[in-house]
Scaffold this motif. Sequence first.
Motif, PDB file in Angstrom:
ATOM      1  N   GLN A 123       0.820  -1.203   0.000  1.00 14.00           N
ATOM      2  CA  GLN A 123       0.000   0.000   0.000  1.00 14.00           C
ATOM      3  C   GLN A 123       0.857   1.257   0.000  1.00 14.00           C
ATOM      4  N   ALA A 124       1.984   1.232   0.708  1.00 15.19           N
ATOM      5  CA  ALA A 124       2.846   2.409   0.790  1.00 15.19           C
ATOM      6  C   ALA A 124       3.691   2.601  -0.467  1.00 15.19           C
ATOM      7  N   LEU A 125       4.200   1.505  -1.045  1.00 10.60           N
ATOM      8  CA  LEU A 125       5.157   1.606  -2.145  1.00 10.60           C
ATOM      9  C   LEU A 125       4.591   1.230  -3.505  1.00 10.60           C
ATOM     10  N   GLY A 126       3.418   0.637  -3.532  1.00  6.44           N
ATOM     11  CA  GLY A 126       2.839   0.222  -4.802  1.00  6.44           C
ATOM     12  C   GLY A 126       3.377  -1.129  -5.246  1.00  6.44           C
ATOM     13  N   GLU A 127       3.311  -1.369  -6.533  1.00  6.92           N
ATOM     14  CA  GLU A 127       3.775  -2.633  -7.094  1.00  6.92           C
ATOM     15  C   GLU A 127       5.305  -2.648  -7.143  1.00  6.92           C
ATOM     16  N   PRO A 128       5.920  -3.787  -6.821  1.00 11.36           N
ATOM     17  CA  PRO A 128       7.387  -3.869  -6.919  1.00 11.36           C
ATOM     18  C   PRO A 128       7.838  -3.798  -8.378  1.00 11.36           C
ATOM     19  N   HIS A 129       9.059  -3.290  -8.574  1.00 13.93           N
ATOM     20  CA  HIS A 129       9.634  -3.233  -9.918  1.00 13.93           C
ATOM     21  C   HIS A 129      10.116  -4.611 -10.356  1.00 13.93           C
ATOM     22  N   TYR A 130      10.609  -5.393  -9.387  1.00 16.76           N
ATOM     23  CA  TYR A 130      11.095  -6.745  -9.649  1.00 16.76           C
ATOM     24  C   TYR A 130      10.607  -7.650  -8.526  1.00 16.76           C
ATOM     25  N   VAL A 131      10.297  -8.877  -8.901  1.00 10.26           N
ATOM     26  CA  VAL A 131       9.985  -9.899  -7.908  1.00 10.26           C
ATOM     27  C   VAL A 131      11.010 -11.008  -8.103  1.00 10.26           C
ATOM     28  N   ALA A 132      11.790 -11.269  -7.057  1.00  9.94           N
ATOM     29  CA  ALA A 132      12.806 -12.312  -7.097  1.00  9.94           C
ATOM     30  C   ALA A 132      12.360 -13.468  -6.204  1.00  9.94           C
ATOM     31  N   GLU A 133      13.076 -14.561  -6.273  1.00  6.69           N
ATOM     32  CA  GLU A 133      12.748 -15.726  -5.453  1.00  6.69           C
ATOM     33  C   GLU A 133      12.779 -15.389  -3.965  1.00  6.69           C
ATOM     34  N   ASP A 134      13.686 -14.469  -3.595  1.00  7.67           N
ATOM     35  CA  ASP A 134      13.854 -14.150  -2.171  1.00  7.67           C
ATOM     36  C   ASP A 134      13.216 -12.818  -1.759  1.00  7.67           C
ATOM     37  N   GLY A 135      12.453 -12.179  -2.663  1.00  8.83           N
ATOM     38  CA  GLY A 135      11.796 -10.948  -2.247  1.00  8.83           C
ATOM     39  C   GLY A 135      11.396 -10.026  -3.380  1.00  8.83           C
ATOM     40  N   MET A 140      11.869 -11.970   1.671  1.00  7.56           N
ATOM     41  CA  MET A 140      10.762 -12.755   2.188  1.00  7.56           C
ATOM     42  C   MET A 140      11.117 -14.235   2.185  1.00  7.56           C
ATOM     43  N   LYS A 141      10.499 -14.939   3.115  1.00  6.07           N
ATOM     44  CA  LYS A 141      10.643 -16.391   3.138  1.00  6.07           C
ATOM     45  C   LYS A 141       9.985 -16.913   1.860  1.00  6.07           C
ATOM     46  N   PRO A 142      10.693 -17.716   1.058  1.00 10.85           N
ATOM     47  CA  PRO A 142      10.127 -18.188  -0.212  1.00 10.85           C
ATOM     48  C   PRO A 142       8.762 -18.858  -0.011  1.00 10.85           C
ATOM     49  N   GLY A 143       7.830 -18.496  -0.907  1.00  9.52           N
ATOM     50  CA  GLY A 143       6.507 -19.077  -0.889  1.00  9.52           C
ATOM     51  C   GLY A 143       5.590 -18.553   0.201  1.00  9.52           C
ATOM     52  N   SER A 144       5.979 -17.455   0.845  1.00  8.70           N
ATOM     53  CA  SER A 144       5.135 -16.913   1.915  1.00  8.70           C
ATOM     54  C   SER A 144       5.196 -15.391   1.895  1.00  8.70           C
TER      55      SER A 144
END
Length: 141
Positions: free
Chosen positions: A97-109, A123-127
């Motif tokens: 909500q604060a930052l919007g959509e991420p520019h990149y999504v990686a396996e770890d975050g 982030m913990k993968p898959g969660s």
Amino acid sequence: MPEITSANDRSETYEQFRTLNGVSLEERKNELLARMGQPSAIKEDPYLGCDEYHFDDVKVGICEDTGMIQYVHVEGFQEHWSLNGTVLPMQIDAIHQALGEPHYVAEDGEVYLRGHYAIKVYMKPGSSEIRGIDLFDDTVS
């Protein structure tokens, strides 16, 4: 306790990332230590080979050759974190909500970019469990 901004309050658009938990990438080592005092520990960062200074609510990577801050890290177990002086809950929904959509999504975050600076939410993968948040200069490799 600092005032907590509601995740629904998007009055701050975060056009720039200036500070993470009060630490700026533009500070130098001597400025940081003068402001925050001595760290509780100094450990070597295994990836950069630089020193990592541990304070109560933040870790700061500093390479001795330049004295410049390479990254700022906040552990995911903390209930809150501060971006540009605004306190936010350590929850992925609040971050979205604060930052919007991420520019990149990686396996770890997820990675968010503003100018030359980036924030990575590990982030913990898959969660949606947050392991930590980093602020770093995206142009430095």
